[in-house]
Design a protein around this motif. Sequence first.
Motif, PDB file in Angstrom:
ATOM      1  N   PRO A   1       0.824  -1.224   0.000  1.00 38.29           N
ATOM      2  CA  PRO A   1       0.000   0.000   0.000  1.00 38.29           C
ATOM      3  C   PRO A   1       0.852   1.266   0.000  1.00 38.29           C
ATOM      4  N   ASN A   2       0.255   2.346  -0.506  1.00 37.11           N
ATOM      5  CA  ASN A   2       0.848   3.688  -0.459  1.00 37.11           C
ATOM      6  C   ASN A   2       2.212   3.779  -1.140  1.00 37.11           C
ATOM      7  N   THR A   3       2.429   2.945  -2.135  1.00 35.49           N
ATOM      8  CA  THR A   3       3.665   3.043  -2.919  1.00 35.49           C
ATOM      9  C   THR A   3       3.429   3.970  -4.106  1.00 35.49           C
ATOM     10  N   SER A   4       4.503   4.488  -4.689  1.00 33.08           N
ATOM     11  CA  SER A   4       4.351   5.434  -5.804  1.00 33.08           C
ATOM     12  C   SER A   4       5.443   5.223  -6.839  1.00 33.08           C
ATOM     13  N   SER A   5       5.088   5.484  -8.086  1.00 34.92           N
ATOM     14  CA  SER A   5       6.060   5.405  -9.175  1.00 34.92           C
ATOM     15  C   SER A   5       5.846   6.582 -10.118  1.00 34.92           C
ATOM     16  N   HIS A   6       6.944   7.129 -10.598  1.00 37.49           N
ATOM     17  CA  HIS A   6       6.899   8.264 -11.527  1.00 37.49           C
ATOM     18  C   HIS A   6       7.811   7.931 -12.696  1.00 37.49           C
ATOM     19  N   ILE A   7       7.254   7.818 -13.884  1.00 29.64           N
ATOM     20  CA  ILE A   7       7.989   7.349 -15.059  1.00 29.64           C
ATOM     21  C   ILE A   7       7.909   8.401 -16.155  1.00 29.64           C
ATOM     22  N   VAL A   8       9.074   8.856 -16.621  1.00 28.27           N
ATOM     23  CA  VAL A   8       9.144   9.803 -17.734  1.00 28.27           C
ATOM     24  C   VAL A   8      10.106   9.236 -18.767  1.00 28.27           C
ATOM     25  N   SER A   9       9.633   9.067 -19.997  1.00 34.05           N
ATOM     26  CA  SER A   9      10.461   8.504 -21.060  1.00 34.05           C
ATOM     27  C   SER A   9      10.379   9.381 -22.305  1.00 34.05           C
ATOM     28  N   LYS A  10      11.545   9.694 -22.878  1.00 32.40           N
ATOM     29  CA  LYS A  10      11.618  10.484 -24.103  1.00 32.40           C
ATOM     30  C   LYS A  10      12.447   9.706 -25.125  1.00 32.40           C
ATOM     31  N   SER A  11      12.026   9.772 -26.377  1.00 34.07           N
ATOM     32  CA  SER A  11      12.804   9.120 -27.427  1.00 34.07           C
ATOM     33  C   SER A  11      12.907  10.029 -28.639  1.00 34.07           C
ATOM     34  N   ILE A  12      14.071   9.956 -29.303  1.00 40.67           N
ATOM     35  CA  ILE A  12      14.347  10.753 -30.499  1.00 40.67           C
ATOM     36  C   ILE A  12      14.873   9.817 -31.579  1.00 40.67           C
ATOM     37  N   CYS A  13      14.346   9.941 -32.794  1.00 39.14           N
ATOM     38  CA  CYS A  13      14.827   9.093 -33.886  1.00 39.14           C
ATOM     39  C   CYS A  13      14.970   9.904 -35.162  1.00 39.14           C
ATOM     40  N   MET A  14      15.947   9.510 -35.981  1.00 42.46           N
ATOM     41  CA  MET A  14      16.190  10.213 -37.238  1.00 42.46           C
ATOM     42  C   MET A  14      16.881   9.284 -38.224  1.00 42.46           C
ATOM     43  N   ASN A  15      16.883   9.663 -39.480  1.00 43.69           N
ATOM     44  CA  ASN A  15      17.527   8.886 -40.542  1.00 43.69           C
ATOM     45  C   ASN A  15      17.044   7.435 -40.613  1.00 43.69           C
ATOM     46  N   GLY A  16      15.754   7.229 -40.334  1.00 44.99           N
ATOM     47  CA  GLY A  16      15.185   5.885 -40.407  1.00 44.99           C
ATOM     48  C   GLY A  16      15.301   5.079 -39.132  1.00 44.99           C
ATOM     49  N   GLY A  17      15.789   5.665 -38.052  1.00 49.44           N
ATOM     50  CA  GLY A  17      15.876   4.953 -36.774  1.00 49.44           C
ATOM     51  C   GLY A  17      14.495   4.666 -36.203  1.00 49.44           C
ATOM     52  N   ILE A  18      14.409   3.665 -35.328  1.00 52.09           N
ATOM     53  CA  ILE A  18      13.140   3.248 -34.733  1.00 52.09           C
ATOM     54  C   ILE A  18      13.261   3.277 -33.210  1.00 52.09           C
ATOM     55  N   THR A  19      12.315   3.928 -32.539  1.00 52.21           N
ATOM     56  CA  THR A  19      12.274   3.910 -31.074  1.00 52.21           C
ATOM     57  C   THR A  19      10.895   3.448 -30.618  1.00 52.21           C
ATOM     58  N   ALA A  20      10.857   2.790 -29.477  1.00 47.08           N
ATOM     59  CA  ALA A  20       9.584   2.330 -28.916  1.00 47.08           C
ATOM     60  C   ALA A  20       9.661   2.372 -27.402  1.00 47.08           C
ATOM     61  N   TYR A  21       8.595   2.885 -26.776  1.00 49.52           N
ATOM     62  CA  TYR A  21       8.473   2.783 -25.318  1.00 49.52           C
ATOM     63  C   TYR A  21       7.598   1.569 -25.023  1.00 49.52           C
TER      64      TYR A  21
END
Length: 329
Positions: free
Chosen positions: A200-220
């Motif tokens: 009980p009373n636990t917490s999580s904070h998740i921030v994810s950023k991704s940048i792709c260029m020249n045909g690159g692939i990113t996934a969260y």
Amino acid sequence: MSQILSFLAGYIDSDGHLSNSSVYLTSINKKILEDVKLLGIQVGLWGSKIFEHGKAKDSRILGKKVKIRDSWRITLNGSNVKLLPLKCEVKKIKLYRLKTKRNYVSSTGLNFKSKVNKEIGFSRIDKIEKMGIKPTFDIEVEEYHNFIANGIIVHNSKVTMLYPSSVLLEPGAKTDYIGIAYANAGQHQDTGCKAYHLAPNTSSHIVSKSICMNGGITAYRGLVKVKQGCKGCKSSVRCDGLMLDNKSKATTFPSMEVDEHDVSVAHEAAVGKIGEEQLFYLMSRGLSEQEATKMIVSGFIEPLIRELPLEYAVELNRLLEMEIENSVV
């Protein structure tokens, strides 16, 4: 690389030894050997674990009673070990004859030779010690290798699947995850985070950023799991993807498994590419396309940068600037 090899060669010339199968260094200062191991990793040397070589004891040297301290040892091997520019002729001959073949053995007799190469091997985990809370910084960049730079763990590969996990077992426990992935041509970065709320009373904070260029692939790809009976839990997830051209691809695959009603769970995601209007506006103010792109990217990752210590934030900004400068014509 040449400077590191020269330093290690000087150390081995002055205080190292060679056997038929490895180069080894012995010291009463364990920290020095830990630094040697990190340097060896950067130039492709196989470093053993640092093991105890001798126990402290009383002895006599030239008739005088002395106290011999604990000593430690590390061995170095691998094909790159023969690149060491040793000056000592006797040691150079031994180095030339050194056998660099890896010994493929395991405690269960399993033959895992097909599972490894000259860079990758296996080591048994003898024990796990609780170290408390420590920040970990993992940056995805171009090229395909791993190294440690300025206190940042850098994990690079053509295809990356990275999902750090937090298991919240005690009431009031919390976890914060900050992630940024960068994919250039030929790279696929599939990264995210898992948070298991088991109290009980636990917490999580998740921030994810991704940048792709020249045909690159990113996934969260992430997971938030709240167990039944864990009341008062809080979780917020924000995952954003930025594409710098029309060839790249950014996606998000969040997953929420909530088995309790009395909780607060939020998720927000946004994926898009740099707009022509944004570039036109900034370029109309005298900026080049490269400068305008860097400014937009800096604004995109700014919430993440604020969470990092200053020295890491500076290094990350420089890294992204160099990537963009080398890619935007």
